[in-house]
Design an enzyme around this catalytic site. Structure first.
Site, mmCIF file in Angstrom:
data_model
loop_
_atom_site.group_PDB
_atom_site.id
_atom_site.type_symbol
_atom_site.label_atom_id
_atom_site.label_comp_id
_atom_site.label_asym_id
_atom_site.label_seq_id
_atom_site.Cartn_x
_atom_site.Cartn_y
_atom_site.Cartn_z
ATOM 1 N N CYS A 1 14.451 70.386 10.140
ATOM 2 C CA CYS A 1 15.698 69.799 9.636
ATOM 3 C C CYS A 1 15.462 69.298 8.218
ATOM 4 O O CYS A 1 14.461 68.633 7.955
ATOM 5 C CB CYS A 1 16.137 68.640 10.529
ATOM 6 S SG CYS A 1 17.678 67.873 9.983
ATOM 7 N N LEU A 2 16.391 69.601 7.315
ATOM 8 C CA LEU A 2 16.259 69.163 5.924
ATOM 9 C C LEU A 2 16.281 67.637 5.817
ATOM 10 O O LEU A 2 15.784 67.090 4.836
ATOM 11 C CB LEU A 2 17.395 69.760 5.080
ATOM 12 C CG LEU A 2 17.340 71.295 4.943
ATOM 13 C CD1 LEU A 2 18.640 71.820 4.350
ATOM 14 C CD2 LEU A 2 16.144 71.721 4.099
ATOM 15 N N HIS B 1 22.395 72.884 16.419
ATOM 16 C CA HIS B 1 21.744 71.829 15.616
ATOM 17 C C HIS B 1 22.765 71.219 14.648
ATOM 18 O O HIS B 1 22.821 69.989 14.482
ATOM 19 C CB HIS B 1 20.558 72.491 14.893
ATOM 20 C CG HIS B 1 19.824 71.663 13.886
ATOM 21 N ND1 HIS B 1 18.474 71.367 14.005
ATOM 22 C CD2 HIS B 1 20.209 71.097 12.705
ATOM 23 C CE1 HIS B 1 18.083 70.651 12.957
ATOM 24 N NE2 HIS B 1 19.109 70.471 12.149
ATOM 25 N N GLU B 2 23.598 72.071 14.011
ATOM 26 C CA GLU B 2 24.592 71.560 13.041
ATOM 27 C C GLU B 2 25.707 70.798 13.755
ATOM 28 O O GLU B 2 26.167 69.756 13.250
ATOM 29 C CB GLU B 2 25.188 72.700 12.206
ATOM 30 C CG GLU B 2 24.201 73.586 11.451
ATOM 31 C CD GLU B 2 23.129 72.844 10.699
ATOM 32 O OE1 GLU B 2 23.326 71.669 10.358
ATOM 33 O OE2 GLU B 2 22.055 73.434 10.460
ATOM 34 N N GLN C 1 24.957 65.408 6.271
ATOM 35 C CA GLN C 1 23.665 65.450 5.567
ATOM 36 C C GLN C 1 23.853 65.258 4.062
ATOM 37 O O GLN C 1 22.891 64.951 3.358
ATOM 38 C CB GLN C 1 22.946 66.778 5.820
ATOM 39 C CG GLN C 1 22.475 66.935 7.264
ATOM 40 C CD GLN C 1 21.731 68.233 7.466
ATOM 41 O OE1 GLN C 1 22.354 69.270 7.654
ATOM 42 N NE2 GLN C 1 20.404 68.200 7.378
ATOM 43 N N HIS D 1 24.545 67.417 14.446
ATOM 44 C CA HIS D 1 24.663 66.541 13.266
ATOM 45 C C HIS D 1 26.062 65.939 13.184
ATOM 46 O O HIS D 1 26.215 64.742 12.901
ATOM 47 C CB HIS D 1 24.396 67.321 11.971
ATOM 48 C CG HIS D 1 22.955 67.449 11.577
ATOM 49 N ND1 HIS D 1 22.118 66.368 11.407
ATOM 50 C CD2 HIS D 1 22.195 68.545 11.284
ATOM 51 C CE1 HIS D 1 20.915 66.797 11.026
ATOM 52 N NE2 HIS D 1 20.930 68.117 10.938
ATOM 53 N N GLY E 1 21.100 76.203 7.512
ATOM 54 C CA GLY E 1 22.322 75.528 7.945
ATOM 55 C C GLY E 1 22.407 74.176 7.266
ATOM 56 O O GLY E 1 21.391 73.649 6.780
HETATM 57 O O1 GNR Z 1 16.849 75.139 7.714
HETATM 58 C C1 GNR Z 1 16.918 74.849 8.903
HETATM 59 N N1 GNR Z 1 16.219 75.577 9.821
HETATM 60 C C2 GNR Z 1 16.412 75.471 11.188
HETATM 61 C C3 GNR Z 1 15.485 76.080 12.033
HETATM 62 C C4 GNR Z 1 15.632 76.028 13.395
HETATM 63 C C5 GNR Z 1 16.717 75.374 13.945
HETATM 64 C C6 GNR Z 1 17.642 74.745 13.124
HETATM 65 C C7 GNR Z 1 17.485 74.801 11.758
HETATM 66 S S1 GNR Z 1 18.674 74.039 10.728
HETATM 67 C C8 GNR Z 1 17.696 73.658 9.330
HETATM 68 C C9 GNR Z 1 18.544 73.069 8.216
HETATM 69 C C10 GNR Z 1 19.152 71.770 8.676
HETATM 70 O O2 GNR Z 1 18.575 70.708 8.700
HETATM 71 N N2 GNR Z 1 20.387 71.824 9.129
HETATM 72 O O3 GNR Z 1 20.985 70.729 9.607
HETATM 73 NI NI NI Z 2 19.373 69.446 10.341
#
Ligand code: GNR
Ligand code: NI
Length: 174
Positions: A96-97, A138-139, A51, A142, A46
């Site tokens: 999270c990246l 999660h997105e 980001q 953000h 995601g």
């Molecule tokens: O790559 C991602 N893996 C992930 C694993 C578990 C819950 C959420 C994520 S999102 C993350 C990529 C990212 O930072 N998206 O904002």
């Molecule tokens: Ni993230």
């Protein structure tokens, strides 16, 4: 298509609530394609617009496991809204990246229904559970200036934030 640099926490854009998109026009569609390329390259499942330093309410996801031979299945969303969430919670070891190399168990509603505009500006609704549910929540976090460490205890949050700050410093001198 263009691969964009991903911001590492802390960064003003990651702590800012993004503005809604008026409509998904060709500029937003191009942004979605660039975000998908950036996400696949990272790699991640995601990516939210802030980001890559764009402060609009756009996210992309792809839960397909291409290592298992599954075909890509990109999902692009503008102005996503959670319209229903289950009472029962689910815990997932999230990453999270923007917080590289660190993972923590995060509890969230197990199932969510999300309303959004797709890449064609068509209104869509989808139900997400398991990893997809954690990913879309999660997105959306953000887009509201929230990162997963905001869901943790102060102790766990501070450990991860300190270690990420060190990683970020190491990246700056390269
Ligand atoms: O790559 C991602 N893996 C992930 C694993 C578990 C819950 C959420 C994520 S999102 C993350 C990529 C990212 O930072 N998206 O904002
Ligand atoms: Ni993230």
């Amino acid at each position: 298509m263009a691969k964009l640099p991903i911001l590492i926490n802390p960064e003003p854009a990651l702590q800012t609530k993004s503005e809604s998109v008026g409509e998904v026009n060709s500029a937003v569609r191009k942004q979605m394609q660039d975000m998908l390329e950036t996400m696949y390259d990272a790699p991640g499942i995601g990516l939210a617009a802030n980001q890559v330093n764009v402060l609009n309410r756009v996210l992309v996801m792809d839960l397909a496991d291409t290592a298992k031979g599954e075909d890509k299945s990109p999902i692009c969303m503008a102005n996503p809204e959670i319209i229903w969430e289950s009472d029962n919670l689910s815990s997932w070891n999230e990453g999270c990246l923007s917080l590289p190399e660190h993972y923590a168990e995060v509890k969230r509603p197990a199932i969510v229904r999300v309303k959004y505009l797709d890449e064609n500006n068509d209104l869509q609704e989808g139900e997400f559970e398991g990893l997809a549910s954690h990913c879309v929540q999660h997105e959306i976090d953000h887009l509201n200036g929230i990162v997963f460490t905001d869901h943790l205890s102060r102790l766990k949050r501070n450990i991860i934030l300190k270690k990420v700050a060190k990683i970020k410093k190491g990246m700056d001198i390269l």
